[in-house]
Design a protein around this motif. Sequence first.
Motif, mmCIF file in Angstrom:
data_model
loop_
_atom_site.group_PDB
_atom_site.id
_atom_site.type_symbol
_atom_site.label_atom_id
_atom_site.label_comp_id
_atom_site.label_asym_id
_atom_site.label_seq_id
_atom_site.Cartn_x
_atom_site.Cartn_y
_atom_site.Cartn_z
ATOM 1 N N ALA A 75 0.898 -1.066 -0.027
ATOM 2 C CA ALA A 75 -0.010 -0.040 0.140
ATOM 3 C C ALA A 75 0.835 1.119 -0.006
ATOM 4 C CB ALA A 75 -0.892 -0.030 1.096
ATOM 5 N N ARG B 156 0.590 8.270 1.691
ATOM 6 C CA ARG B 156 -0.787 7.905 2.490
ATOM 7 C C ARG B 156 -0.374 8.065 3.908
ATOM 8 N NH1 ARG B 156 -2.359 3.000 -0.680
ATOM 9 N NH2 ARG B 156 -4.200 3.453 -2.021
ATOM 10 N N ALA C 278 -5.380 6.703 6.401
ATOM 11 C CA ALA C 278 -5.591 6.260 5.090
ATOM 12 C C ALA C 278 -5.034 4.865 4.899
ATOM 13 C CB ALA C 278 -4.967 6.889 4.131
ATOM 14 N N GLN D 166 -7.358 2.587 6.965
ATOM 15 C CA GLN D 166 -8.708 2.194 5.980
ATOM 16 C C GLN D 166 -8.652 1.356 4.987
ATOM 17 O OE1 GLN D 166 -9.807 6.318 5.290
ATOM 18 N NE2 GLN D 166 -10.994 6.775 7.038
ATOM 19 N N LYS D 167 -7.557 1.394 4.166
ATOM 20 C CA LYS D 167 -7.291 0.760 3.127
ATOM 21 C C LYS D 167 -7.068 -0.822 3.486
ATOM 22 C CE LYS D 167 -4.630 -0.042 -1.075
ATOM 23 N NZ LYS D 167 -5.698 -0.357 -1.807
#
Length: 157
Positions: free
Chosen positions: A14, A21, A25, A28-29
């Motif tokens: 990610a 990020r 964030a 959440q991802k």
Amino acid sequence: MQALDGTDTRLLSALAEDPRRTVVALAQKLGLSRNTVQARMAQLEKKHAFLSFQRRINPAALGYPLMAFISVHVQQQKLGRLAEEIAAIPEVLEGYGLTGSADLLLRVVARDAEDLFRINGKILACDGVERADTALAMGELIPFRVQPLLDRGSEGG
């Protein structure tokens, strides 16, 4: 370095996808709590999983559009001191000790061919350098990447 688990690999993937990020964030991802992500990030940092931010700055934007690789042949007993001397040349971005015909491989940048000639001269003037072979980088065909390794790690091998 200790092996990374699936959560670490997902977190690094990610981050590779979007390094800006935030922790929130990322949480959440990935469907994780903010505290879990923060703790994992701290552990990854302790494991030296992150490289310097400097790798993301393009030398061309700083006025150094020419890149070259210089293979340096040295007197082995002078290698340690020589590495320090070469590291003092600002245009040398990185250097690796090698096996094989050359002893060092340097990645250097220059403003133009004349500047590269000057840099090459500085390297050749270092005590212990026997000779240097320079190759111009014509273009980056495979940029620095780790995503294939992350994908392989998440597949289990």
